[in-house]
Write an enzyme that holds these catalytic residues in place. Structure first.
Site, PDB file in Angstrom:
ATOM      1  N   ILE A 132      -4.077  -1.167   2.884  1.00 36.41           N
ATOM      2  CA  ILE A 132      -2.621  -1.090   2.688  1.00 36.41           C
ATOM      3  C   ILE A 132      -2.196   0.031   3.640  1.00 36.41           C
ATOM      4  O   ILE A 132      -2.434   1.203   3.379  1.00 36.41           O
ATOM      5  CB  ILE A 132      -2.236  -0.769   1.226  1.00 36.41           C
ATOM      6  CG1 ILE A 132      -2.684  -1.914   0.309  1.00 36.41           C
ATOM      7  CG2 ILE A 132      -0.725  -0.541   1.116  1.00 36.41           C
ATOM      8  CD1 ILE A 132      -2.376  -1.693  -1.161  1.00 36.41           C
ATOM      9  N   PRO A 133      -1.631  -0.344   4.798  1.00 45.84           N
ATOM     10  CA  PRO A 133      -1.549   0.593   5.917  1.00 45.84           C
ATOM     11  C   PRO A 133      -0.432   1.630   5.832  1.00 45.84           C
ATOM     12  O   PRO A 133       0.512   1.611   6.624  1.00 45.84           O
ATOM     13  CB  PRO A 133      -1.358  -0.340   7.115  1.00 45.84           C
ATOM     14  CG  PRO A 133      -0.622  -1.510   6.550  1.00 45.84           C
ATOM     15  CD  PRO A 133      -1.094  -1.671   5.136  1.00 45.84           C
ATOM     16  N   CYS A 134      -0.559   2.564   4.892  1.00 46.24           N
ATOM     17  CA  CYS A 134       0.461   3.611   4.784  1.00 46.24           C
ATOM     18  C   CYS A 134       0.467   4.506   6.020  1.00 46.24           C
ATOM     19  O   CYS A 134       1.446   5.206   6.268  1.00 46.24           O
ATOM     20  CB  CYS A 134       0.277   4.429   3.503  1.00 46.24           C
ATOM     21  SG  CYS A 134      -1.367   5.105   3.273  1.00 46.24           S
ATOM     22  N   HIS A 135      -0.611   4.438   6.833  1.00 49.62           N
ATOM     23  CA  HIS A 135      -0.616   5.217   8.081  1.00 49.62           C
ATOM     24  C   HIS A 135       0.416   4.688   9.077  1.00 49.62           C
ATOM     25  O   HIS A 135       0.790   5.385  10.013  1.00 49.62           O
ATOM     26  CB  HIS A 135      -2.014   5.223   8.729  1.00 49.62           C
ATOM     27  CG  HIS A 135      -2.523   3.873   9.116  1.00 49.62           C
ATOM     28  ND1 HIS A 135      -3.151   3.026   8.204  1.00 49.62           N
ATOM     29  CD2 HIS A 135      -2.500   3.200  10.301  1.00 49.62           C
ATOM     30  CE1 HIS A 135      -3.496   1.909   8.836  1.00 49.62           C
ATOM     31  NE2 HIS A 135      -3.108   1.988  10.099  1.00 49.62           N
TER      32      HIS A 135
END
Length: 164
Positions: free
Chosen positions: A132-135
């Site tokens: 889950i690409p919160c970056h």
């Protein structure tokens, strides 16, 4: 089951069963042990030594992601959070590899344009980083914004995906 996975950014801990992955966190993050305990309590799960399908799957996918051979993760995930958090995490999963969105854009996309801070908090509460690409979520002014895994890792991931 639980496993440690070596990555170029350090060891990650994965927790999951045959159906889904529940958690993927950096081992050196001070909150990781607490997050694992809370997860086990919330799911009434017991850790078994056998390697679950979800862990085998994410180990392989992370290896391929870090080698630049994979952009979209397909390991099934179990999202443990409030309805709002889940909505944010689902929107984060739609951010394409190599692209970013601002907290403000995510707030607009989920129909809560004034909820920037709540979006940032939900993003920070993500216990499945990279997948889950919160970056890929940055501040509206173009600065990197926060990252629970540490800013160096966020910058590394953004560079890895050719974003900056």
């Amino acid at each position: 089951s639980m496993a440690e996975i070596d990555t170029p950014l350090g060891v990650m801990v994965a927790v999951g069963n045959d159906e889904a992955l529940y958690l993927l966190e950096f081992l050196d993050h001070p909150n990781t042990p607490g997050k694992i305990k809370r997860l086990l309590r919330q799911t009434q799960a017991t850790l078994v030594a056998a390697t679950a399908k979800s862990i085998q799957s994410i180990t392989l996918e992370l290896e391929r992601y870090f080698k630049d051979e994979l952009q979209i993760f397909t390991t099934p995930l179990f999202l443990l959070g409030t309805p709002f958090q889940k909505r944010v995490w689902q929107e984060l999963q739609k951010i394409p590899y190599g692209h970013t969105r601002s907290y403000k854009e995510i707030a607009v996309l989920i129909g809560k344009p004034t909820a920037c801070r709540a979006v940032a908090r939900a993003s920070g509460a993500n216990i499945l980083p990279i997948i889950i690409p919160c970056h890929r979520v940055i501040s509206s002014d173009g600065t990197t914004g926060g990252y629970s895994g540490g800013l160096e890792r966020k910058k590394w991931l953004l560079q890895h995906e050719g974003i900056c």
